[in-house]
Write a protein that holds these residues in place. Sequence first.
Motif, PDB file in Angstrom:
ATOM      1  N   ALA A   1       0.800  -1.085   0.129  1.00 45.11           N
ATOM      2  CA  ALA A   1       0.095  -0.175   0.240  1.00 45.11           C
ATOM      3  C   ALA A   1       0.893   1.196  -0.282  1.00 45.11           C
ATOM      4  O   ALA A   1       0.226   2.198  -1.057  1.00 45.11           O
ATOM      5  N   PRO A   2       2.513   1.223   0.862  1.00 45.18           N
ATOM      6  CA  PRO A   2       2.657   2.466   0.499  1.00 45.18           C
ATOM      7  C   PRO A   2       3.536   3.008  -0.165  1.00 45.18           C
ATOM      8  O   PRO A   2       3.255   3.723  -1.243  1.00 45.18           O
TER       9      PRO A   2
ATOM     10  N   ARG B   1      12.821  -1.122  -2.078  1.00 42.34           N
ATOM     11  CA  ARG B   1      13.054  -0.819  -3.665  1.00 42.34           C
ATOM     12  C   ARG B   1      11.705  -0.507  -4.793  1.00 42.34           C
ATOM     13  O   ARG B   1      11.788   0.834  -5.226  1.00 42.34           O
ATOM     14  N   ARG B   2      10.573  -1.387  -3.968  1.00 39.82           N
ATOM     15  CA  ARG B   2       9.483  -0.994  -4.705  1.00 39.82           C
ATOM     16  C   ARG B   2       9.191   0.471  -4.383  1.00 39.82           C
ATOM     17  O   ARG B   2       8.484   0.806  -5.039  1.00 39.82           O
ATOM     18  N   ARG B   3       9.051   1.057  -3.182  1.00 42.57           N
ATOM     19  CA  ARG B   3       9.281   2.239  -3.160  1.00 42.57           C
ATOM     20  C   ARG B   3      10.056   3.406  -3.784  1.00 42.57           C
ATOM     21  O   ARG B   3       9.327   4.636  -4.707  1.00 42.57           O
ATOM     22  N   SER B   4      11.392   3.490  -4.035  1.00 41.35           N
ATOM     23  CA  SER B   4      12.125   3.719  -5.341  1.00 41.35           C
ATOM     24  C   SER B   4      10.566   3.961  -6.201  1.00 41.35           C
ATOM     25  O   SER B   4      11.307   4.587  -7.229  1.00 41.35           O
TER      26      SER B   4
ATOM     27  N   GLY C   1       7.488  11.932   3.856  1.00 43.46           N
ATOM     28  CA  GLY C   1       7.801  10.853   4.138  1.00 43.46           C
ATOM     29  C   GLY C   1       6.354   9.790   4.427  1.00 43.46           C
ATOM     30  O   GLY C   1       5.489  10.360   3.242  1.00 43.46           O
ATOM     31  N   ILE C   2       6.904   8.873   4.959  1.00 40.75           N
ATOM     32  CA  ILE C   2       5.733   7.752   4.751  1.00 40.75           C
ATOM     33  C   ILE C   2       5.092   6.847   5.960  1.00 40.75           C
ATOM     34  O   ILE C   2       6.031   6.426   6.708  1.00 40.75           O
TER      35      ILE C   2
ATOM     36  N   LEU D   1       2.329  10.092   4.290  1.00 36.42           N
ATOM     37  CA  LEU D   1       1.312   8.473   3.816  1.00 36.42           C
ATOM     38  C   LEU D   1       0.645   7.890   5.064  1.00 36.42           C
ATOM     39  O   LEU D   1       1.831   7.534   5.461  1.00 36.42           O
ATOM     40  N   ARG D   2      -0.953   8.034   4.824  1.00 32.04           N
ATOM     41  CA  ARG D   2      -1.034   7.054   6.113  1.00 32.04           C
ATOM     42  C   ARG D   2      -1.172   5.719   5.868  1.00 32.04           C
ATOM     43  O   ARG D   2      -2.268   5.217   5.564  1.00 32.04           O
ATOM     44  N   VAL D   3      -0.526   5.098   5.875  1.00 28.82           N
ATOM     45  CA  VAL D   3      -0.497   3.465   6.201  1.00 28.82           C
ATOM     46  C   VAL D   3      -1.080   3.146   7.263  1.00 28.82           C
ATOM     47  O   VAL D   3      -0.684   2.939   8.653  1.00 28.82           O
TER      48      VAL D   3
END
Length: 357
Positions: A183-184, A216-219, A292-293, A309-311
């Motif tokens: 989700a992030p 890596r997924r966020r990048s 941020g996240i 981001l609200r995780v």
Amino acid sequence: MLETAGHPDSENAALIGVHAGGERPATIRDVASHAGVSHQTVARFLKGDTSIKKPARERIKLAIEQLDYRTNRSAQSLKTGKTNTVGLFILEIDDPGPARTVKGAIHAARNAGYVLDTIALDTGDAEEIESVLESIRHQGLDAILSLDYTDQMAQALREADLPIPLMMSNAVAGLGDELASDAPAAGVPFVVQHLAELGHERLLHVAGPHTWPAARRRSRAFEQAVEDRGLVSAGIVNGDWTARSGFDAINSLGPELDFTAVVAANDRMALGVIRALTLRGLRVPDDMSVTGIDDMPDAEFTSPPLTTLRVDFEQAGHDSFLSLLATMKGEPSPVIPLVPAPLVVRESTGPRPAAQK
């Protein structure tokens, strides 16, 4: 010693507890009577059956609490060969996000009649990883769940060839990063779009460790979102999830910064970024925007309050355990729709500085 032979509920001797008042052990039939359901429904609840309607589930949970019902795991193990215990790897034990994820997993496990045996792990120590995996073979666990993992850890888990089900995050071990529900990462385009609408064109990404698939997924999500919106990436600097690494990431750059916004891969690194920018004489958000996240508990009380981001960490932990439970039963994993983490806009982001327009 508890005698079960001849007891009217001996068929449920593996599922016993103690009444809150200290009277005789509570049985599965006591729970059923208290909840107004059949004992078969209670048994299904304890096995993690998610098809039971919500009102019945709530009554059963309340009955279990009021009767102080407990499962006798020793008896159950003797009867079924299972311990109803799942090993849970914790990598960032001091991080508030993973701690909330563990809370969600524990809640789901308890509802299904399982106990989570938490195992803190130093992912940078290969010998520790091997030692932990060897000890697991002798602990009588029914399965292993890792809510996050590094490349080194994933390789060790695959090579260990454990004789029990294994799940890393929401992806079955070995099937690749792209299959993990994230989700992030799915929410990163919201961050980039928000900054674009504020006029920012050059963005820096302070990423997590490159050995973490989650980082890596966020990048990748950042790079794709920047490209899709016709913006420019000022580069990626890797941190290690800590505020110190966010601070060091900014200090590793030259005196002239060629970007107007920083997208950090988590809130703690974002705080380090803000501190480093402040010491350079830059104001957030007047001179530089920072995101941020996580939406960690203190994010709205930082200076300035952090756009992030609200995780839903607890839901992620809950869903991960349910996916593992389905695997343990040989059933298809439940279809859990990926809901991108929503953006919470606060005061750490603002319009691009007029001097740079």
